[in-house]
Scaffold this motif. Structure first.
Motif, short mmCIF file in Angstrom:
data_model
loop_
_atom_site.label_atom_id
_atom_site.label_comp_id
_atom_site.label_asym_id
_atom_site.label_seq_id
_atom_site.Cartn_x
_atom_site.Cartn_y
_atom_site.Cartn_z
N THR A 192 -38.95 28.73 5.45
CA THR A 192 -40.04 27.79 5.76
C THR A 192 -41.14 28.48 6.54
O THR A 192 -40.96 29.54 7.11
CB THR A 192 -39.52 26.60 6.59
OG1 THR A 192 -39.06 27.10 7.85
CG2 THR A 192 -38.38 25.88 5.88
N LYS A 193 -42.31 27.85 6.57
CA LYS A 193 -43.45 28.42 7.30
C LYS A 193 -43.18 28.48 8.80
O LYS A 193 -43.66 29.37 9.49
CB LYS A 193 -44.71 27.60 7.03
CG LYS A 193 -45.25 27.77 5.65
CD LYS A 193 -46.56 27.01 5.47
CE LYS A 193 -47.10 27.20 4.08
NZ LYS A 193 -48.37 26.51 3.89
N GLU A 194 -42.40 27.54 9.31
CA GLU A 194 -42.08 27.54 10.74
C GLU A 194 -41.22 28.75 11.10
O GLU A 194 -41.40 29.35 12.16
CB GLU A 194 -41.36 26.25 11.14
CG GLU A 194 -42.21 25.00 11.06
CD GLU A 194 -42.40 24.48 9.64
OE1 GLU A 194 -41.57 24.79 8.76
OE2 GLU A 194 -43.40 23.78 9.41
N GLU A 195 -40.29 29.12 10.24
CA GLU A 195 -39.45 30.29 10.48
C GLU A 195 -40.25 31.58 10.34
O GLU A 195 -40.01 32.55 11.06
CB GLU A 195 -38.27 30.30 9.50
CG GLU A 195 -37.30 29.16 9.72
CD GLU A 195 -36.27 29.06 8.62
OE1 GLU A 195 -36.43 29.71 7.56
OE2 GLU A 195 -35.28 28.35 8.83
N ALA A 242 -43.35 32.04 11.11
CA ALA A 242 -44.27 32.20 12.24
C ALA A 242 -43.69 33.11 13.32
O ALA A 242 -44.42 33.86 13.97
CB ALA A 242 -44.62 30.84 12.83
N TRP A 243 -42.38 33.09 13.52
CA TRP A 243 -41.76 33.93 14.55
C TRP A 243 -41.86 35.41 14.20
O TRP A 243 -42.01 36.26 15.07
CB TRP A 243 -40.29 33.54 14.75
CG TRP A 243 -39.70 34.18 15.95
CD1 TRP A 243 -39.73 33.70 17.22
CD2 TRP A 243 -39.01 35.43 16.01
NE1 TRP A 243 -39.09 34.57 18.07
CE2 TRP A 243 -38.64 35.64 17.35
CE3 TRP A 243 -38.67 36.38 15.06
CZ2 TRP A 243 -37.95 36.77 17.76
CZ3 TRP A 243 -37.98 37.49 15.48
CH2 TRP A 243 -37.62 37.67 16.82
#
Length: 75
Positions: free
Chosen positions: A42-45, A47-48
């Motif tokens: 996912t895009k949230e993962e 980002a890190w």
């Protein structure tokens, strides 16, 4: 583990695959590599991991089966 530290061990690397260069229909950008990171969907993962340095490690088949990092890094 560090002496006196309790809990799980922390893995300092994640496996991935180099897919190629960032590109459009007519242009290719060799300064930007596309990398598929295992377990990141996912895009949230993503980002890190954005902006972190990538080290290329090649495993050469030999009698000792050692894996050594290349002298360059993909940034």
């Amino acid at each position: 583990m560090v002496k006196g530290r309790q809990g799980e061990r922390v893995r300092l690397y994640v496996r991935g695959t180099i897919l190629g260069y960032k590109r459009s229909k007519s242009n290719q950008y060799p300064n930007t590599s596309l990398i598929q990171i295992e377990g990141v969907n996912t895009k949230e993962e993503v980002a890190w991991y954005a902006g972190l340095t990538v080290t290329v490690v090649l495993c050469v088949p030999s009698s000792s089966q050692t894996c050594l990092p290349d002298p360059w890094e993909l940034g």
